[in-house]
Design a protein around this motif. Structure first.
Motif, PDB file in Angstrom:
ATOM      1  N   HIS A 103     -18.899  78.372  46.355  1.00  0.00           N
ATOM      2  CA  HIS A 103     -18.570  79.791  46.467  1.00  0.00           C
ATOM      3  C   HIS A 103     -19.859  80.599  46.538  1.00  0.00           C
ATOM      4  O   HIS A 103     -20.941  80.107  46.209  1.00  0.00           O
ATOM      5  N   ASP A 104     -19.753  81.854  46.932  1.00  0.00           N
ATOM      6  CA  ASP A 104     -20.909  82.734  46.877  1.00  0.00           C
ATOM      7  C   ASP A 104     -21.236  83.019  45.417  1.00  0.00           C
ATOM      8  O   ASP A 104     -20.427  82.761  44.509  1.00  0.00           O
ATOM      9  N   ALA A 105     -22.419  83.568  45.180  1.00  0.00           N
ATOM     10  CA  ALA A 105     -22.904  83.741  43.812  1.00  0.00           C
ATOM     11  C   ALA A 105     -22.002  84.645  42.979  1.00  0.00           C
ATOM     12  O   ALA A 105     -21.760  84.371  41.797  1.00  0.00           O
ATOM     13  N   ALA A 106     -21.498  85.730  43.561  1.00  0.00           N
ATOM     14  CA  ALA A 106     -20.657  86.656  42.807  1.00  0.00           C
ATOM     15  C   ALA A 106     -19.354  85.993  42.378  1.00  0.00           C
ATOM     16  O   ALA A 106     -18.898  86.157  41.234  1.00  0.00           O
ATOM     17  N   THR A 107     -18.753  85.205  43.271  1.00  0.00           N
ATOM     18  CA  THR A 107     -17.515  84.497  42.922  1.00  0.00           C
ATOM     19  C   THR A 107     -17.779  83.442  41.869  1.00  0.00           C
ATOM     20  O   THR A 107     -16.986  83.270  40.938  1.00  0.00           O
ATOM     21  N   THR A 108     -18.907  82.751  41.997  1.00  0.00           N
ATOM     22  CA  THR A 108     -19.255  81.731  40.999  1.00  0.00           C
ATOM     23  C   THR A 108     -19.455  82.355  39.632  1.00  0.00           C
ATOM     24  O   THR A 108     -18.967  81.826  38.621  1.00  0.00           O
ATOM     25  N   LEU A 109     -20.153  83.488  39.579  1.00  0.00           N
ATOM     26  CA  LEU A 109     -20.353  84.151  38.293  1.00  0.00           C
ATOM     27  C   LEU A 109     -19.019  84.593  37.700  1.00  0.00           C
ATOM     28  O   LEU A 109     -18.781  84.422  36.494  1.00  0.00           O
ATOM     29  N   ARG A 110     -18.145  85.152  38.518  1.00  0.00           N
ATOM     30  CA  ARG A 110     -16.828  85.553  38.032  1.00  0.00           C
ATOM     31  C   ARG A 110     -16.090  84.360  37.416  1.00  0.00           C
ATOM     32  O   ARG A 110     -15.498  84.470  36.346  1.00  0.00           O
ATOM     33  N   GLN A 111     -16.146  83.226  38.089  1.00  0.00           N
ATOM     34  CA  GLN A 111     -15.451  82.042  37.585  1.00  0.00           C
ATOM     35  C   GLN A 111     -16.111  81.483  36.324  1.00  0.00           C
ATOM     36  O   GLN A 111     -15.429  80.968  35.433  1.00  0.00           O
ATOM     37  N   LEU A 112     -17.445  81.589  36.251  1.00  0.00           N
ATOM     38  CA  LEU A 112     -18.138  81.166  35.028  1.00  0.00           C
ATOM     39  C   LEU A 112     -17.727  82.048  33.849  1.00  0.00           C
ATOM     40  O   LEU A 112     -17.500  81.544  32.736  1.00  0.00           O
ATOM     41  N   ILE A 113     -17.637  83.336  34.086  1.00  0.00           N
ATOM     42  CA  ILE A 113     -17.231  84.270  33.028  1.00  0.00           C
ATOM     43  C   ILE A 113     -15.799  83.980  32.593  1.00  0.00           C
ATOM     44  O   ILE A 113     -15.499  83.910  31.393  1.00  0.00           O
ATOM     45  N   ARG A 114     -14.921  83.790  33.570  1.00  0.00           N
ATOM     46  CA  ARG A 114     -13.510  83.507  33.253  1.00  0.00           C
ATOM     47  C   ARG A 114     -13.382  82.202  32.487  1.00  0.00           C
ATOM     48  O   ARG A 114     -12.608  82.105  31.522  1.00  0.00           O
ATOM     49  N   SER A 115     -14.136  81.198  32.898  1.00  0.00           N
ATOM     50  CA  SER A 115     -14.125  79.905  32.208  1.00  0.00           C
ATOM     51  C   SER A 115     -14.626  80.053  30.773  1.00  0.00           C
ATOM     52  O   SER A 115     -14.077  79.454  29.836  1.00  0.00           O
ATOM     53  N   HIS A 116     -15.665  80.872  30.603  1.00  0.00           N
ATOM     54  CA  HIS A 116     -16.213  81.081  29.261  1.00  0.00           C
ATOM     55  C   HIS A 116     -15.191  81.790  28.370  1.00  0.00           C
ATOM     56  O   HIS A 116     -15.045  81.450  27.191  1.00  0.00           O
TER      57      HIS A 116
END
Length: 217
Positions: A103-116
């Motif tokens: 994914h692009d960086a913004a989508t990856t960060l969103r998913q990392l935050i959601r996972s956290h």
């Protein structure tokens, strides 16, 4: 007359032949009982704190005699250490799934935050509560191991934040941004209440809005 050959065999009664003998029902259940103790301990440590929870409390929660706990763990401290390792293993496994996706960086960060948030506030969040608040009860070697796992977990966010910084979406120095993001996320365990109508997706959207600026086209 010669006696008929014996039908007995040294391994008779065992389907494993030369392999290991079959486990007894108690031995088969040992791994499950150990996991039951870890889950019960995580829940009780969260509810009453490490110092406020006795080994008798933990054993009783899974229907065991208090002394039986020491067949699985040499001490309450060792049990806490296992709870915290379980929490970090789960967090790292979730994170790996996110990072392996393209994914692009913004989508990856969103998913990392959601996972956290799932790790902190989801069904198995008792484990991470111990990681956040009970490390003082570990010995130095144990604390260093958990700190290393936490460091590895947080470091995986750095390349994503660096990419966002390069594109102007992250308007803070990456090390500081990472500290601020984790501080905000981890603090949510103190005040988040799903009964008030806020979802984990809502929280994720709010964090993204606070830290990430969309580039105007």
């Amino acid at each position: 007359m010669a006696s008929p050959p014996s039908t007995d065999h040294p391994d008779r009664g065992s389907q494993h032949g030369r392999g290991r003998p079959r486990k007894t029902p108690d031995e088969k259940n040992e791994g499950n009982r150990r996991q039951d103790l870890i889950k019960a301990a995580a829940k009780l440590f969260r509810r009453h704190g490490f110092n406020g929870t006795s080994t008798r409390d933990i054993a009783s929660a899974v229907g065991m005699h208090s002394g039986s706990l020491f067949c699985h763990f040499k001490s309450k401290n060792a049990l806490l250490y296992e709870v915290m390792q379980e929490g970090m293993r789960s967090a790292l496994a979730r994170q790996t799934i996110v990072l392996l996706a393209e994914h692009d960086a913004a989508t990856t960060l969103r998913q990392l935050i959601r996972s956290h948030f799932d790790t902190l506030l989801g069904p198995n969040s008792d484990f991470m509560h111990a990681v956040l608040y009970e490390s003082r009860s570990l010995d130095t070697q144990q604390r260093n191991v958990i700190a290393k796992l936490q460091g590895d977990y947080e470091a995986a966010w750095t390349p994503v934040l660096q990419e966002l910084s390069l594109t102007g979406c992250l308007q803070a120095e990456v090390p500081l941004a990472r500290l601020l993001i984790f501080g905000a996320l981890n603090r949510s365990v103190q005040w988040f209440d799903p009964k008030k109508g806020t979802s984990l997706d809502d929280l994720t959207d709010a964090v993204m809005a606070l830290f990430i600026h969309k580039k105007s086209r």
